[in-house]
Design a protein around this motif. Structure first.
Motif, PDB file in Angstrom:
ATOM      1  N   SER A 197      49.850  35.960  31.254  1.00 12.19           N
ATOM      2  CA  SER A 197      48.441  35.820  31.619  1.00 12.19           C
ATOM      3  C   SER A 197      48.245  35.965  33.120  1.00 12.19           C
ATOM      4  CB  SER A 197      47.909  34.453  31.171  1.00 12.19           C
ATOM      5  OG  SER A 197      46.606  34.239  31.678  1.00 12.19           O
ATOM      6  N   ALA A 199      45.687  35.221  34.816  1.00 13.65           N
ATOM      7  CA  ALA A 199      44.962  34.062  35.331  1.00 13.65           C
ATOM      8  C   ALA A 199      45.907  32.953  35.753  1.00 13.65           C
ATOM      9  CB  ALA A 199      43.974  33.553  34.285  1.00 13.65           C
ATOM     10  N   GLN A 203      45.964  30.534  39.149  1.00 14.42           N
ATOM     11  CA  GLN A 203      45.736  29.105  38.971  1.00 14.42           C
ATOM     12  C   GLN A 203      46.870  28.252  39.535  1.00 14.42           C
ATOM     13  OE1 GLN A 203      44.189  29.963  34.707  1.00 14.42           O
ATOM     14  NE2 GLN A 203      43.696  27.833  35.089  1.00 14.42           N
ATOM     15  N   VAL A 241      38.460  42.090  36.833  1.00 14.50           N
ATOM     16  CA  VAL A 241      38.926  40.848  37.443  1.00 14.50           C
ATOM     17  C   VAL A 241      37.797  40.250  38.254  1.00 14.50           C
ATOM     18  CG1 VAL A 241      40.575  39.798  39.051  1.00 14.50           C
ATOM     19  CG2 VAL A 241      41.304  41.679  37.561  1.00 14.50           C
ATOM     20  N   LYS A 243      36.014  36.078  39.632  1.00 11.73           N
ATOM     21  CA  LYS A 243      36.217  34.650  39.819  1.00 11.73           C
ATOM     22  C   LYS A 243      35.007  33.900  39.301  1.00 11.73           C
ATOM     23  CE  LYS A 243      39.392  34.813  43.761  1.00 11.73           C
ATOM     24  NZ  LYS A 243      39.634  34.361  45.160  1.00 11.73           N
ATOM     25  N   LEU A 253      40.279  32.435  38.547  1.00  9.00           N
ATOM     26  CA  LEU A 253      40.372  33.855  38.240  1.00  9.00           C
ATOM     27  C   LEU A 253      40.139  34.085  36.757  1.00  9.00           C
ATOM     28  CD1 LEU A 253      41.360  36.745  39.344  1.00  9.00           C
ATOM     29  CD2 LEU A 253      43.476  36.172  38.166  1.00  9.00           C
ATOM     30  N   GLN A 254      39.347  35.095  36.435  1.00 14.24           N
ATOM     31  CA  GLN A 254      39.135  35.484  35.048  1.00 14.24           C
ATOM     32  C   GLN A 254      39.411  36.969  34.895  1.00 14.24           C
ATOM     33  OE1 GLN A 254      35.110  34.299  34.035  1.00 14.24           O
ATOM     34  NE2 GLN A 254      35.861  32.379  33.167  1.00 14.24           N
ATOM     35  N   THR A 255      40.102  37.324  33.821  1.00 15.27           N
ATOM     36  CA  THR A 255      40.294  38.721  33.473  1.00 15.27           C
ATOM     37  C   THR A 255      39.559  38.996  32.178  1.00 15.27           C
ATOM     38  OG1 THR A 255      42.363  38.181  32.330  1.00 15.27           O
ATOM     39  CG2 THR A 255      42.521  38.915  34.610  1.00 15.27           C
TER      40      THR A 255
END
Length: 263
Positions: A197, A199, A203, A241, A243, A253-255
């Motif tokens: 992952s 993210a 993190q 990508v 945030k 962070l988000q994908t």
């Protein structure tokens, strides 16, 4: 003080899966092996731990070569956190952590008071001392993972090798484990962590990343490798990508999958 991996080639029965790998993992930092399933992350990881013989190259921990040393000596240098662990008996959580505190003793040695003191400090450091008397087999997946991290800390090494520590965890437990990883690095531990992952890399505030795909690999910093194009090539799907603001805490962070499979 660091793990220094030089020209490492690893694989099975002489067949190289990864060749000529170089990396440095400093104390007080997290280094992530990132990529989809089946690209060799676990092979590299197991070789670094001495569970698979290296085809070539070297791994040094604070200047000591580890690929050919004894298991007992390697346990002083590197601690291991597996994806999952179910003991054959209903040990208490404290007993499981004590196994780490006594890992460098003799095969038939019995843990003493000092080992239990070390285990208690490790559990207290991770905020799970309340789990000590509970049966490990009755704990949730997230609680078990925290106990395994405490076991690795109790082992006394300054470097922790974590194999997919968030595998099969729900969102809340995943966040707790990643926060523990980040805090351990802040306290001076060096952490090598495999994950699929992107993210997770952000993190746990990783400083270095190895992004792997189909035998190829790229190493670099988080900002460089958590790039939509790099991730799209690695995972074979179109990725965006961004945030997301998270209350008073740092952005997360988000994908997001945002298009067809990348060919």
């Amino acid at each position: 003080m660091s793990i220094r991996i030089s020209n490492l080639t690893c694989g099975y029965k002489g067949h190289a899966v990864i060749s000529g790998f170089d990396a440095v993992v400093e104390q007080g930092s997290v280094f992530c092996l990132l990529g989809p399933n089946g690209v060799g992350k676990t092979t590299l990881f197991r070789t670094m731990l001495g569970l698979l013989p290296a085809i070539g190259g070297s791994v040094e921990v604070d200047g000591e070569e580890t690929l050919h040393c004894s298991d007992k000596h390697r346990a002083k240098l590197l601690s291991y956190v597996p994806q999952a662990h179910t003991p054959p008996f209903a040990f208490t959580a404290a007993d499981v952590v004590v196994m780490g505190a006594s890992a460098v003793g003799g095969m038939f040695g019995r843990p003493g008071v000092s080992n239990y003191d070390v285990a208690q400090r490790a559990m207290d450091e991770l905020g799970i001392l309340d789990l000590a008397p509970r049966a490990y087999t009755e704990l949730s997946g997230g609680q078990r993972q925290m106990v395994l991290i405490a076991r690795a800390v109790a082992q006394g090494s300054r470097y922790l090798m974590m194999d997919e520590p968030c595998a099969s965890l729900d969102l809340g437990n995943e966040a707790r484990v990643l926060e523990a990883v980040k805090n351990l690095a802040r306290k001076g531990f060096g952490v090598v962590m495999t994950t699929h992952s992107p993210a997770h890399v952000a993190q746990c505030e990783a400083r270095g990343v190895l992004l792997m795909r189909d035998g190829s690999r790229v190493t670099g910093g988080v900002e460089e490798l958590l790039d939509p194009q790099a991730l799209s090539r690695a995972y074979g799907v179109d990725v965006a990508v961004g945030k997301a603001a998270c209350g008073q805490g740092p952005d997360v962070l988000q994908t997001t999958l945002c298009g067809p499979v990348v060919r």
